[in-house]
Design an enzyme around this catalytic site. Structure first.
Site, PDB file in Angstrom:
ATOM      1  N   LYS A  70       0.819  -1.222   0.000  1.00 59.76           N
ATOM      2  CA  LYS A  70       0.000   0.000   0.000  1.00 59.76           C
ATOM      3  C   LYS A  70       0.851   1.271   0.000  1.00 59.76           C
ATOM      4  CE  LYS A  70      -4.194  -1.868   2.122  1.00 59.76           C
ATOM      5  NZ  LYS A  70      -5.210  -1.694   3.164  1.00 59.76           N
ATOM      6  N   ASN A  91      -4.927   1.701  -1.752  1.00 57.54           N
ATOM      7  CA  ASN A  91      -5.462   0.328  -1.757  1.00 57.54           C
ATOM      8  C   ASN A  91      -6.188   0.017  -3.060  1.00 57.54           C
ATOM      9  OD1 ASN A  91      -7.927   1.638  -1.466  1.00 57.54           O
ATOM     10  ND2 ASN A  91      -8.721   0.158  -0.001  1.00 57.54           N
ATOM     11  N   ASP A 107     -10.451   2.610   1.976  1.00 56.60           N
ATOM     12  CA  ASP A 107     -10.691   1.978   3.283  1.00 56.60           C
ATOM     13  C   ASP A 107     -11.582   2.850   4.184  1.00 56.60           C
ATOM     14  OD1 ASP A 107      -9.439  -0.465   2.976  1.00 56.60           O
ATOM     15  OD2 ASP A 107      -7.501   0.232   3.732  1.00 56.60           O
ATOM     16  N   ALA A 132      -2.596   2.190  15.262  1.00 53.76           N
ATOM     17  CA  ALA A 132      -2.144   3.411  14.589  1.00 53.76           C
ATOM     18  C   ALA A 132      -1.463   3.066  13.266  1.00 53.76           C
ATOM     19  CB  ALA A 132      -1.195   4.187  15.495  1.00 53.76           C
ATOM     20  N   GLY A 134      -1.867   1.296   9.151  1.00 56.39           N
ATOM     21  CA  GLY A 134      -2.552   1.744   7.941  1.00 56.39           C
ATOM     22  C   GLY A 134      -4.071   1.763   8.071  1.00 56.39           C
ATOM     23  N   ARG A 156      -0.038   0.586  21.160  1.00 54.13           N
ATOM     24  CA  ARG A 156       1.083  -0.010  21.882  1.00 54.13           C
ATOM     25  C   ARG A 156       2.312   0.897  21.837  1.00 54.13           C
ATOM     26  NH1 ARG A 156       3.116  -5.589  19.353  1.00 54.13           N
ATOM     27  NH2 ARG A 156       3.408  -4.177  17.590  1.00 54.13           N
ATOM     28  N   LEU A 215     -12.056  -4.624  13.041  1.00 59.76           N
ATOM     29  CA  LEU A 215     -11.766  -4.664  11.594  1.00 59.76           C
ATOM     30  C   LEU A 215     -11.395  -6.068  11.137  1.00 59.76           C
ATOM     31  CD1 LEU A 215      -9.896  -1.338  10.753  1.00 59.76           C
ATOM     32  CD2 LEU A 215     -12.324  -1.773  11.073  1.00 59.76           C
ATOM     33  N   GLY A 238     -15.157  -6.874  10.523  1.00 61.95           N
ATOM     34  CA  GLY A 238     -14.625  -6.066   9.432  1.00 61.95           C
ATOM     35  C   GLY A 238     -15.077  -6.468   8.042  1.00 61.95           C
TER      36      GLY A 238
HETATM   37  P1  NAP Z   1      -0.382  -2.381  10.460  1.00 61.56           P
HETATM   38  O1  NAP Z   1      -0.191  -1.173   9.612  1.00 61.56           O
HETATM   39  O2  NAP Z   1       0.705  -3.378  10.577  1.00 61.56           O
HETATM   40  O3  NAP Z   1      -0.720  -1.847  11.948  1.00 61.56           O
HETATM   41  C1  NAP Z   1      -0.936  -2.746  12.982  1.00 61.56           C
HETATM   42  C2  NAP Z   1      -1.343  -1.998  14.262  1.00 61.56           C
HETATM   43  O4  NAP Z   1      -1.637  -2.968  15.254  1.00 61.56           O
HETATM   44  C3  NAP Z   1      -0.259  -1.110  14.845  1.00 61.56           C
HETATM   45  O5  NAP Z   1      -0.858  -0.006  15.466  1.00 61.56           O
HETATM   46  C4  NAP Z   1       0.406  -2.024  15.888  1.00 61.56           C
HETATM   47  O6  NAP Z   1       0.951  -1.326  16.982  1.00 61.56           O
HETATM   48  C5  NAP Z   1      -0.803  -2.789  16.385  1.00 61.56           C
HETATM   49  N1  NAP Z   1      -0.411  -4.113  16.904  1.00 61.56           N
HETATM   50  C6  NAP Z   1       0.094  -5.154  16.186  1.00 61.56           C
HETATM   51  N2  NAP Z   1       0.317  -6.202  16.994  1.00 61.56           N
HETATM   52  C7  NAP Z   1      -0.028  -5.802  18.246  1.00 61.56           C
HETATM   53  C8  NAP Z   1      -0.020  -6.437  19.508  1.00 61.56           C
HETATM   54  N3  NAP Z   1       0.390  -7.716  19.653  1.00 61.56           N
HETATM   55  N4  NAP Z   1      -0.456  -5.741  20.578  1.00 61.56           N
HETATM   56  C9  NAP Z   1      -0.878  -4.465  20.446  1.00 61.56           C
HETATM   57  N5  NAP Z   1      -0.909  -3.786  19.273  1.00 61.56           N
HETATM   58  C10 NAP Z   1      -0.493  -4.470  18.182  1.00 61.56           C
HETATM   59  O7  NAP Z   1      -1.664  -3.200  10.024  1.00 61.56           O
HETATM   60  P2  NAP Z   1      -2.994  -2.613   9.327  1.00 61.56           P
HETATM   61  O8  NAP Z   1      -2.867  -2.668   7.863  1.00 61.56           O
HETATM   62  O9  NAP Z   1      -3.335  -1.314   9.966  1.00 61.56           O
HETATM   63  O10 NAP Z   1      -4.074  -3.727   9.708  1.00 61.56           O
HETATM   64  C11 NAP Z   1      -4.538  -3.879  11.032  1.00 61.56           C
HETATM   65  C12 NAP Z   1      -5.637  -4.924  11.059  1.00 61.56           C
HETATM   66  O11 NAP Z   1      -6.777  -4.444  10.365  1.00 61.56           O
HETATM   67  C13 NAP Z   1      -5.212  -6.229  10.366  1.00 61.56           C
HETATM   68  O12 NAP Z   1      -5.586  -7.295  11.165  1.00 61.56           O
HETATM   69  C14 NAP Z   1      -5.978  -6.234   9.077  1.00 61.56           C
HETATM   70  O13 NAP Z   1      -6.349  -7.535   8.683  1.00 61.56           O
HETATM   71  C15 NAP Z   1      -7.212  -5.415   9.428  1.00 61.56           C
HETATM   72  N6  NAP Z   1      -7.760  -4.713   8.251  1.00 61.56           N
HETATM   73  C16 NAP Z   1      -9.046  -4.959   7.912  1.00 61.56           C
HETATM   74  C17 NAP Z   1      -9.591  -4.297   6.816  1.00 61.56           C
HETATM   75  C18 NAP Z   1     -11.015  -4.563   6.431  1.00 61.56           C
HETATM   76  O14 NAP Z   1     -11.404  -4.205   5.313  1.00 61.56           O
HETATM   77  N7  NAP Z   1     -11.813  -5.133   7.294  1.00 61.56           N
HETATM   78  C19 NAP Z   1      -8.811  -3.383   6.071  1.00 61.56           C
HETATM   79  C20 NAP Z   1      -7.489  -3.178   6.457  1.00 61.56           C
HETATM   80  C21 NAP Z   1      -6.971  -3.852   7.561  1.00 61.56           C
HETATM   81  P3  NAP Z   1       2.443  -0.698  16.939  1.00 61.56           P
HETATM   82  O15 NAP Z   1       2.298   0.626  16.266  1.00 61.56           O
HETATM   83  O16 NAP Z   1       2.804  -0.606  18.367  1.00 61.56           O
HETATM   84  O17 NAP Z   1       3.286  -1.681  16.151  1.00 61.56           O
END
Ligand code: NAP
Length: 279
Positions: A70, A91, A107, A132, A134, A156, A215, A238
């Site tokens: 992305k 996206n 999104d 925090a 994507g 976190r 989500l 989600g």
């Molecule tokens: P990302 O950019 O990697 O961000 C992950 C976030 O989760 C960060 O804020 C990270 O905190 C936090 N995190 C990860 N592991 C953690 C843990 N063990 N304990 C506490 N905080 C944790 O991922 P993303 O793209 O934003 O996606 C996040 C989730 O949303 C994914 O599961 C994805 O499948 C889902 N999603 C769903 C949709 C939908 O259409 N439904 C669309 C996009 C994403 P830190 O900053 O501290 O690392």
């Protein structure tokens, strides 16, 4: 029946095998009788620009972009929409006239449409977003734009929360997990809960009148949603966001109104197959 005229759209990601996007978009093409087909390409990290160039060379009708591409896609397209520029993430790539590729981020609008399906408008609500990254950033921008009264970001890594808060304008502030117990709307935008055992808000109590959105959609009911529902809160996973972000992409690629019900049915069926371990 595929032919030499068939318009091809695709998703790039890594891994991408379990993506529900082919099921969702092919159901939509079929519902409207469009001569389009949608496929998934597993593209290694680092090959984003080459994949975007392939959209130009192959004349694809549209491209969905998922992890880990992305951010790179935002650098590789010719133009960005306002959402994609603010989020520095794409996206959805929309080929427009003269070979120009426009990077979109659907999104946030997809999230708001899914909320609307629940009868929820963020206008005037006290919101908590956990995460925090994507997805969180897209949700934060969407909630702020839709009139959230308060927007607390719980993350976190505190520095990352501060970065995401730049998207929230004057209503944003960092906060502790406990802020979720007083919020009108709580959104989990972390992968925590994917294992079916953990929750991003351990010990937080929910109640009737609250709306809790995860989500995640696999598992369909995460421990967070199960706890919130047991306390009388309204919950949603989600899948709605996934379907609606795809619907926004479909509209831009084809110029047609997306058949959202057919797309949602295909997503739910795909997820059931995945849960049953048959896919
Ligand atoms: P990302 O950019 O990697 O961000 C992950 C976030 O989760 C960060 O804020 C990270 O905190 C936090 N995190 C990860 N592991 C953690 C843990 N063990 N304990 C506490 N905080 C944790 O991922 P993303 O793209 O934003 O996606 C996040 C989730 O949303 C994914 O599961 C994805 O499948 C889902 N999603 C769903 C949709 C939908 O259409 N439904 C669309 C996009 C994403 P830190 O900053 O501290 O690392």
């Amino acid at each position: 029946m595929l032919s030499g005229d068939t318009q091809v759209a695709a998703v790039i990601g890594h891994p991408v095998r379990h993506s529900l996007s082919p099921a969702i978009h092919n159901a939509a093409f079929a519902a409207l009788g469009l001569d389009w087909a949608f496929v998934a390409f597993d593209v290694a990290a680092g090959a984003t620009t080459a994949a975007i160039d392939a959209v130009r060379v192959l004349g694809l009708g549209g491209l969905s972009v998922t992890m880990p591409h992305k951010d790179g896609a935002a650098l590789a397209v010719d133009r960005l929409s306002a959402d994609a520029e603010a989020l520095a993430a794409v996206n959805c790539v929309v080929p427009s006239g003269n070979g120009v590729l426009v990077g979109e981020n659907t999104d946030g609008p997809g999230f708001l449409d899914a909320l609307a399906d629940q009868g929820v408008s963020p206008d005037g609500l006290r919101c908590v977003v956990v995460g925090a990254g994507g997805a969180a950033r897209a949700v934060i921008r969407a909630l702020a734009g839709a009139g959230a009264a308060e927007l607390t970001v719980v993350n976190r890594t505190p520095e990352r929360a501060t970065g995401a808060l730049a998207l929230a304008g004057t209503v944003g502030r960092p906060g502790p997990p406990e802020a979720a117990s007083d919020a009108d709307l709580v959104v989990n935008a972390t992968p925590v809960g994917m294992d079916g055992r953990s929750t991003p808000l351990p010990g937080v109590r929910f109640g009737p009148g609250q709306v809790v959105v995860d989500l995640l959609y696999h598992p369909p009911v995460t421990p967070l949603l199960a706890a919130a529902e047991a306390s009388g809160a309204t919950v949603a996973n989600g899948l709605g966001m996934l379907v609606h972000q795809a619907a926004h992409a479909f509209r831009q690629w084809t110029g047609e109104e997306p058949p959202v019900d057919a797309m949602a049915a295909a997503a739910a069926a795909g997820l059931r197959e995945r849960s049953a371990g048959t896919h």
